[in-house]
Each structure stands twice: as structure tokens, then as C-alpha cells.
Design an enzyme around this catalytic site. Structure first.
Site, PDB file in Angstrom:
ATOM      1  CE1 TYR A 114     -11.354  -3.531   3.487  1.00 39.59           C
ATOM      2  CE2 TYR A 114     -10.413  -1.379   3.923  1.00 39.59           C
ATOM      3  CZ  TYR A 114     -10.483  -2.262   3.237  1.00 39.59           C
ATOM      4  OH  TYR A 114      -9.673  -2.592   2.175  1.00 39.59           O
ATOM      5  NE  ARG A 157      -2.864  -0.026   3.285  1.00 39.86           N
ATOM      6  CZ  ARG A 157      -3.906  -0.529   3.426  1.00 39.86           C
ATOM      7  NH1 ARG A 157      -5.009   0.201   3.347  1.00 39.86           N
ATOM      8  NH2 ARG A 157      -4.287  -1.807   3.746  1.00 39.86           N
ATOM      9  CB  CYS A 217     -29.545   0.990  -7.069  1.00 40.52           C
ATOM     10  SG  CYS A 217     -29.794   2.047  -8.520  1.00 40.52           S
TER      11      CYS A 217
END
Ligand SMILES: Cc1ncc(COP(=O)(O)O)c(C=O)c1O
Length: 202
Positions: A101, A56, A128
């Protein structure tokens, strides 16, 4: 027992919003090294060579997602405050982290400058679903309008790799930019891509 190498894995934070203040890599490295040295001394073994897998931290900040605004709708909240819902041409199919999350992202109007007073906005997707939220809370210029571009930074990790064809949405392209030159490195999906695995009538 001697351990020649130890892999401490990933999990190094990045700045998703201006509220995030990720640790400096040099401080992190020194801290991890000190912990390992301490434990190795206690065990009476040599300190192993240390490695990490900063997934990351490398790819997260390198990318932003650019959406087109579809509709803009002010909604009165309980207590009288107003939140402006800004719907965009993507959502949980290209970034499910907010729904999955409760991740926090920020965003900005990317196609023009605006001096309009800011309004509290929520950027939502086109799927939706009540949970189809990209950015929970952000102040955007009050004149944000259909056709504007909204950029969400720090989407390089766990967005594309978690993307789906939910509702048969087509995954967007990936554009690389260097020195002001843009080029497509992954093309936009097509309906033919979606149908490519259909085997037809038997
Ligand atoms: C074995 C391993 N290493 C490294 C990483 C990267 O973690 P991060 O992106 O939080 O740095 C992961 C993430 O799933 C992982 O499973």
C-alpha cells in the site's frame, strides 16, 4: 440502554518518516472522550468506560530493520536526474507495506558516519519484482557501498507479522536491545525450517 464499556479500536498513527507528525496521545484521548460524551448526551445515556487497542502505536516505533547492502547502482531517470538504487538482503518478504500500500519509510546508513555528499536513493529488495521496494526515496551518503548496513526505523508493526517466505527467503532474527545489551528473541529461520513441513515421497 446503557453501555458499560466502549472499545474504540486502533489506527493511531506513528512517525514513519520525519514528515509524519502523529497526534499526542493525551490530545487524542481528550478528543475521543469529548466526541463520545457529546454523542452520549444526545442519546441520553451514560458515557461508557473507554478503551483502545493501540497496536501500531505501541510496537511500531519500538523496532528497526537492519539490512546489508548488496549492490549499489546509479540509474538515470527521465529528465536527467539520477537515482541510486541500493539493493539489500531483504525486501518485500520482511516488509511488504511499501509494495502493498505504497507506505513511506526512511532509512540511514547505520554502520559508520559519512561526510560524502548525499544522493537520492531507493532501497530495494532481493526478490526480482518491480515492486520490491523498501524505501522509495531517501538521501543517503554518496559513498554508500556493498557491505554497509542500512537501518529502516518504525518497522515494529505489520512487518514481521506480514512477513513471508516468498522466493523461499528465510525470515531474519528478531534482536531485543536493552541498556546496550542485545539478545536474540526470535532466531533466524533455517532451510530445515522451510523443509520441515515437506512430507516427502509417498
Ligand atoms: C480489532 C483491532 N484492534 C486493534 C488493531 C490495531 O490497529 P493499529 O495497529 O492500527 O493501532 C487492529 C488492527 O488490525 C484490529 O484489527
Amino acid at each position: 440502554v446503557q453501555m458499560p464499556e466502549m472499545d474504540l479500536g486502533g489506527g493511531f498513527g506513528i512517525a514513519y518518516t520525519t514528515q509524519d507528525d502523529p497526534a499526542d496521545p493525551a490530545d487524542l484521548a481528550a478528543g475521543m472522550r469529548a466526541i463520545v460524551e457529546h454523542e452520549c448526551r444526545a442519546l441520553g445515556i451514560e458515557r461508557p468506560a473507554l478503551s483502545i487497542e493501540p497496536g501500531r502505536a505501541v510496537v511500531g516505533p519500538s523496532m528497526c530493520t537492519v539490512y546489508s547492502v548488496g549492490t549499489v547502482k546509479p540509474v538515470r531517470l527521465d529528465g536527467g536526474a539520477r537515482r541510486t538504487y541500493v539493493s539489500v538482503d531483504g525486501g518485500m518478504s520482511d516488509n511488504v507495506r511499501t509494495a502493498l500500500y505504497d507506505a513511506d519509510y526512511s532509512c540511514t546508513v547505520a554502520n559508520r558516519a559519512s561526510a560524502a555528499p548525499p544522493v537520492l536513493a531507493r532501497v530495494v529488495g532481493k526478490h526480482c519484482e518491480a515492486g520490491d521496494i523498501v524505501v522509495k526515496d531517501e538521501f543517503l551518503p554518496g559513498d554508500v557501498a556493498p557491505g554497509d548496513l542500512v537501518a529502516v526505523p518504525a518497522t515494529g508493526a505489520y512487518c514481521r507479522s506480514l512477513a513471508s517466505n516468498y522466493n523461499h527467503a528465510l525470515r531474519p532474527p528478531v534482536i531485543a536491545v536493552r541498556d546496550g545489551v542485545a539478545r536474540v528473541v526470535v532466531r533466524r529461520e533455517t532451510e530445515d525450517d522451510l523443509l520441515a513441513t515437506d512430507v516427502g515421497d509417498l
